[in-house]
Design a protein around this motif. Structure first.
Motif, PDB file in Angstrom:
ATOM      1  N   ARG A 271       0.859  -1.174   0.000  1.00 58.68           N
ATOM      2  CA  ARG A 271       0.000   0.000   0.000  1.00 58.68           C
ATOM      3  C   ARG A 271       0.904   1.235   0.000  1.00 58.68           C
ATOM      4  NH1 ARG A 271      -5.298   0.127   1.511  1.00 58.68           N
ATOM      5  NH2 ARG A 271      -5.033  -1.921   2.456  1.00 58.68           N
ATOM      6  N   PHE A 272       0.746   2.093  -1.001  1.00 59.89           N
ATOM      7  CA  PHE A 272       1.580   3.280  -1.145  1.00 59.89           C
ATOM      8  C   PHE A 272       0.728   4.534  -0.972  1.00 59.89           C
ATOM      9  CE2 PHE A 272       3.333  -0.005  -3.888  1.00 59.89           C
ATOM     10  CZ  PHE A 272       4.676  -0.019  -3.534  1.00 59.89           C
ATOM     11  N   ARG A 286      13.227  20.284  -0.282  1.00 61.11           N
ATOM     12  CA  ARG A 286      13.625  21.127   0.834  1.00 61.11           C
ATOM     13  C   ARG A 286      13.627  20.385   2.163  1.00 61.11           C
ATOM     14  NH1 ARG A 286       8.115  23.954  -0.500  1.00 61.11           N
ATOM     15  NH2 ARG A 286       6.719  22.831   0.898  1.00 61.11           N
ATOM     16  N   GLU A 287      12.772  19.346   2.324  1.00 66.24           N
ATOM     17  CA  GLU A 287      12.643  18.716   3.629  1.00 66.24           C
ATOM     18  C   GLU A 287      12.716  17.196   3.606  1.00 66.24           C
ATOM     19  OE1 GLU A 287      10.331  20.960   6.717  1.00 66.24           O
ATOM     20  OE2 GLU A 287       9.009  21.247   4.983  1.00 66.24           O
ATOM     21  N   GLY A 288      12.940  16.621   2.438  1.00 68.22           N
ATOM     22  CA  GLY A 288      12.948  15.166   2.346  1.00 68.22           C
ATOM     23  C   GLY A 288      13.941  14.500   3.277  1.00 68.22           C
ATOM     24  N   LYS A 289      15.123  15.109   3.458  1.00 69.81           N
ATOM     25  CA  LYS A 289      16.150  14.481   4.293  1.00 69.81           C
ATOM     26  C   LYS A 289      15.725  14.381   5.750  1.00 69.81           C
ATOM     27  CE  LYS A 289      18.657  18.833   4.920  1.00 69.81           C
ATOM     28  NZ  LYS A 289      19.919  19.545   4.653  1.00 69.81           N
ATOM     29  N   HIS A 290      14.761  15.194   6.177  1.00 71.07           N
ATOM     30  CA  HIS A 290      14.302  15.149   7.563  1.00 71.07           C
ATOM     31  C   HIS A 290      13.143  14.169   7.767  1.00 71.07           C
ATOM     32  CE1 HIS A 290      16.834  18.594   8.225  1.00 71.07           C
ATOM     33  NE2 HIS A 290      16.171  19.300   7.337  1.00 71.07           N
ATOM     34  N   TYR A 291      12.438  13.820   6.693  1.00 73.14           N
ATOM     35  CA  TYR A 291      11.223  13.023   6.850  1.00 73.14           C
ATOM     36  C   TYR A 291      11.230  11.704   6.086  1.00 73.14           C
ATOM     37  CZ  TYR A 291       9.380  17.332   8.843  1.00 73.14           C
ATOM     38  OH  TYR A 291       9.191  18.437   9.630  1.00 73.14           O
ATOM     39  N   LEU A 292      12.128  11.558   5.123  1.00 72.33           N
ATOM     40  CA  LEU A 292      12.092  10.377   4.253  1.00 72.33           C
ATOM     41  C   LEU A 292      13.425   9.656   4.270  1.00 72.33           C
ATOM     42  CD1 LEU A 292      10.429  12.094   1.142  1.00 72.33           C
ATOM     43  CD2 LEU A 292       9.286  11.067   3.118  1.00 72.33           C
ATOM     44  N   ARG A 293      13.392   8.361   3.977  1.00 74.14           N
ATOM     45  CA  ARG A 293      14.622   7.602   3.819  1.00 74.14           C
ATOM     46  C   ARG A 293      14.416   6.543   2.738  1.00 74.14           C
ATOM     47  NH1 ARG A 293      13.898   4.901   9.728  1.00 74.14           N
ATOM     48  NH2 ARG A 293      12.535   3.175   9.132  1.00 74.14           N
ATOM     49  N   HIS A 559       4.450   8.013   9.910  1.00 78.35           N
ATOM     50  CA  HIS A 559       5.752   7.356   9.800  1.00 78.35           C
ATOM     51  C   HIS A 559       5.539   5.874   9.482  1.00 78.35           C
ATOM     52  CE1 HIS A 559       5.645   5.083  13.626  1.00 78.35           C
ATOM     53  NE2 HIS A 559       4.907   6.098  14.056  1.00 78.35           N
ATOM     54  N   GLY A 560       6.469   5.315   8.729  1.00 76.02           N
ATOM     55  CA  GLY A 560       6.375   3.917   8.324  1.00 76.02           C
ATOM     56  C   GLY A 560       5.657   3.702   7.008  1.00 76.02           C
ATOM     57  N   ALA A 561       4.935   4.719   6.510  1.00 76.13           N
ATOM     58  CA  ALA A 561       4.210   4.564   5.248  1.00 76.13           C
ATOM     59  C   ALA A 561       5.187   4.448   4.085  1.00 76.13           C
ATOM     60  CB  ALA A 561       3.276   5.745   5.030  1.00 76.13           C
ATOM     61  N   GLU A 562       4.802   3.655   3.084  1.00 80.63           N
ATOM     62  CA  GLU A 562       5.566   3.606   1.838  1.00 80.63           C
ATOM     63  C   GLU A 562       5.085   4.757   0.951  1.00 80.63           C
ATOM     64  OE1 GLU A 562       7.051  -0.177   0.015  1.00 80.63           O
ATOM     65  OE2 GLU A 562       5.256  -0.956   0.988  1.00 80.63           O
ATOM     66  N   LEU A 563       6.029   5.576   0.529  1.00 78.19           N
ATOM     67  CA  LEU A 563       5.689   6.783  -0.204  1.00 78.19           C
ATOM     68  C   LEU A 563       6.100   6.655  -1.662  1.00 78.19           C
ATOM     69  CD1 LEU A 563       4.479   9.566   0.699  1.00 78.19           C
ATOM     70  CD2 LEU A 563       6.803  10.448   0.592  1.00 78.19           C
ATOM     71  N   LEU A 564       5.218   7.068  -2.539  1.00 76.96           N
ATOM     72  CA  LEU A 564       5.506   7.129  -3.975  1.00 76.96           C
ATOM     73  C   LEU A 564       5.487   8.608  -4.360  1.00 76.96           C
ATOM     74  CD1 LEU A 564       5.995   4.853  -6.036  1.00 76.96           C
ATOM     75  CD2 LEU A 564       3.635   5.134  -6.779  1.00 76.96           C
ATOM     76  N   ILE A 565       6.635   9.137  -4.769  1.00 75.37           N
ATOM     77  CA  ILE A 565       6.748  10.551  -5.115  1.00 75.37           C
ATOM     78  C   ILE A 565       6.653  10.671  -6.635  1.00 75.37           C
ATOM     79  CG2 ILE A 565       8.168  12.620  -4.939  1.00 75.37           C
ATOM     80  CD1 ILE A 565       9.644  10.935  -2.627  1.00 75.37           C
ATOM     81  N   ALA A 566       5.557  11.231  -7.106  1.00 74.99           N
ATOM     82  CA  ALA A 566       5.291  11.295  -8.552  1.00 74.99           C
ATOM     83  C   ALA A 566       5.972  12.526  -9.142  1.00 74.99           C
ATOM     84  CB  ALA A 566       3.785  11.325  -8.796  1.00 74.99           C
TER      85      ALA A 566
END
Length: 666
Positions: A271-272, A286-293, A559-566
């Motif tokens: 589930r994305f 601008r903020e991906g490094k603080h919230y995404l990995r 947090h923990g969600a799988e993210l799809l960045i379009a």
């Protein structure tokens, strides 16, 4: 002397170790907006009373970024509350951040890599703690000035007192000091931040506006109930898997238009949460490094290789150290010195092609560009190992990253042979770079990796050295050949554009052969490649895991969600690219610059994990395409071929796209 807004950016920039100051974006927007107002106040153009901001002098400052804002203020008939101007200027925060940062880079105060990884103090400023100035003059760097004032008895100038107000509002001091240091001077910080009335007034307005906006965002999220819409086109049992494996860009584009910037995409057992649009691209930048990995995507590959350090799977200080180590070997500066070698590879590969039958474009270009990167960045020919590396790369994606085929495929005899061939190739590469026997010459990527291995064997042991030395043989295996092949198809469909591109290629080769300066002066071929990357993006979306919950698009992403960045959705939005279905290289002309709007165009990825080799790739693609056009007559066979696209591991022209080549000269 720098402007207040410029010194705020310097204060927030990465230190020498690459660790920057984190300011929540909402606060940062208003901090930049407030800094602009303080600059106008210091210049005697505006002032405030207890409620409003009003114009004092409408005379321009001669600053291309401040003067338009001053003109907007001057155009108002009445004075307006400071909050109104904070909000208005904050709408341009991304543009101001980008343009002021670029100005600081040009002045030698900041430096950046070829991608969007991080902006840091230049080495000169980081060591001297002084800004380079005109006529040999220099000014103490802002952080040094603030520390001298805090831990001394000096009274700050009105200007530095304003910076204190902004820094306190952005909570900078807690991040640039130890806890003990901060506790020692906390009362003095509060005092100094209130010494200058304009600075105090602007800082208070920033805090009040930020709190109000945050409360309003939380209210809207509660009203939505916390659930985002699910994308259409879902099938029983498989969900959206058929769309994820098909034309992903078009599917995400349709979903964005139907549902907005946040929607859910499903696949069997997955589930994305998809985020899309220019705002999504800006958020990740601008903020991906603080919230995404990204590590979770690479975990299976790490285990299979017995390694833990590869750039795409690292975060924080480890990522910054490895990125800085690899920067030069993947930079535009590096390949610009090796353009004749890149051209020579094209010539050798052309000489090997059959003259009596058409050849598949993607495979031909792929072999050329693979050998170029191997020779330039690893210093060794890998042509004889091409098939083995192609198989290894395919299985790396299909087994370990996408999970399309089971893991036992890697234990089949041909897979084992491919890995052994790769290991032998890396062994030969290391032998050729033995520092005791290395011939004099410009260093390459492998030299820099070996230096890090020798000086920090605990950080980069042999197992991690091996996987990073694979980079030159894998990084450009799919992406740059795909874009170059699509660009060639675009040229062959447009006779007038082909003539312009060939004339530019001939000019590049005139007078002794291609040079770095000649490549920089080209426009037709580079803009053709840019338009190709817009219409045929090889990076259609990015996969990340949410490390820290965040607000976006009126929802709270957990947090923990799988993210799809379009990231490619804006490519076909007419508000950014008018008539988006039309191939038009004039979009990138100085007069139009449609790609320059923040968040509109991200062909090389986003944020601190964006492609650090993008300047390298642009030069390589331009030189390769120019050489093909200059050396050969190219004809599509059959002439009426209609482009078909394969989708794995990245979009590419199908094998049916073939060309006939005849020598043109020399």
């Amino acid at each position: 002397m720098l402007l207040v807004v410029e010194e705020l950016l310097v204060l927030l920039a990465h230190e020498d170790d690459g660790a920057g100051i984190h300011v929540p974006y909402r606060t940062l927007r208003y901090g930049l907006s407030g800094a602009v107002l303080l600059d106008l106040g210091l210049a005697g153009r505006i002032d405030t009373d207890s409620q409003a901001l009003y114009l004092v002098d409408r005379a321009p400052l001669g600053d291309d970024l401040l003067d338009p804002i001053l003109a907007d203020i001057a155009a108002e008939a009445d004075s307006l509350p400071c909050e109104v101007w904070l909000r208005r200027i904050a709408r341009r925060a991304d543009e101001l951040h980008s343009r002021f940062s670029a100005r600081l880079v040009r002045r030698g105060v900041l430096e950046t890599d070829d991608g969007a990884g991080f902006v840091a103090l230049s080495r000169r400023v980081a060591r001297s703690r002084r800004y380079p100035g005109a006529a040999g003059e220099a000014t103490s760097e802002i952080r040094s000035r603030l520390m001298e004032i805090l831990f001394g008895d000096d009274i700050p100038t009105p200007r530095d007192a304003m910076v204190f107000s902004l820094a306190r509002t952005c909570d900078v001091f807690r991040q640039i000091m130890t806890r003990e240091e901060y506790d020692e001077v906390a009362e003095r910080i509060d005092l100094l931040a209130t010494l200058e009335p304009l600075g105090q007034f602007v800082a208070r307005t920033i805090r009040e506006t930020t709190v109000a906006e945050s409360q309003e965002a939380s209210r809207r999220i509660r009203e939505r109930g916390g659930r985002w819409p699910r994308a259409s086109e879902r099938l029983p049992f498989v969900g959206h898997a058929h769309r994820l494996l098909g034309d992903l860009r078009a599917f995400l584009h349709r979903s964005y238009l139907e549902h907005g910037p946040v929607f859910e995409v499903t696949a069997p057992g997955r589930r994305f949460v998809a985020i899309a649009g220019a705002e999504a691209n800006l958020f990740v930048n601008r903020e991906g490094k603080h919230y995404l990995r990204s590590r979770e995507l690479w975990d299976n590959f790490f285990r299979a290789m017995g390694s833990s350090k590869i750039l795409t799977g690292l975060e924080g200080s480890d990522h910054r150290l490895l990125r800085r180590t690899k920067h030069y070997g993947y930079s535009g500066e590096f390949i610009s010195k090796r353009i004749p070698e890149a051209v020579a590879v094209v010539d050798r590969e052309l000489a090997r092609l059959p003259a009596d039958r058409p050849v598949p474009v993607f495979e031909t270009v792929q072999r050329i560009m693979f050998e170029q990167i191997a020779l330039l960045s690893a210093g060794i020919s890998a042509r004889d190992d091409f098939d083995s590396i192609l198989l290894f790369n395919s299985e790396m994606h299909r087994v370990h990253l996408n999970g399309q085929i089971p893991r036992f495929a890697t234990r089949l005899p041909r897979s084992r042979r491919a890995r052994r061939d790769l290991e032998r190739l890396i062994g030969r590469t290391m032998d050729a770079h033995d520092w005791e026997r290395r011939a004099e010459g410009d260093r390459d990527l492998i030299d820099d990796l070996l230096r890090l291995h020798r000086t920090s064997p605990d950080f980069l042991p042999d197992t991690d050295l091996f996987i990073n030395a694979m980079g030159p043989f894998l990084v450009g295996l799919d992406t740059v050949p795909s874009t170059t092949s699509f660009a060639l198809h675009a040229l062959l469909q447009r006779a007038d554009l082909l003539d312009r591109a060939r004339a530019e290629a001939d000019a590049l080769f005139a007078g002794g052969g291609p040079t770095a300066e000649g490549v920089r002066e080209m426009t037709v071929i580079p803009n053709t490649l840019l338009e190709t990357m817009r219409m045929f993006p090889v990076a259609e979306a990015l996969h990340r895991t949410v490390a820290n919950s965040f607000e976006f698009g009126g929802y709270r992403i957990p947090h923990g969600a799988e993210l799809l960045i379009a990231l490619a959705v804006p490519n076909y939005l007419p508000e950014f690219f008018p008539d988006p279905e039309r191939f038009d290289i004039e979009r990138y002309s100085p007069e139009r610059r449609e790609d320059a709007r923040p968040g509109a165009f991200a062909p090389f990825g986003l944020g601190h994990h964006s492609c650090m080799g993008q300047a390298y790739a642009r030069t390589q693609m331009a030189v390769t395409l120019a050489t093909l056009l200059h050396r050969t007559h190219i004809a599509m066979e059959p002439k009426n071929y209609r482009l078909k696209i394969e989708r794995a591991p990245t979009p590419r022209p199908s094998r049916g796209f073939r060309i006939g080549l005849r020598p043109r000269r020399g």
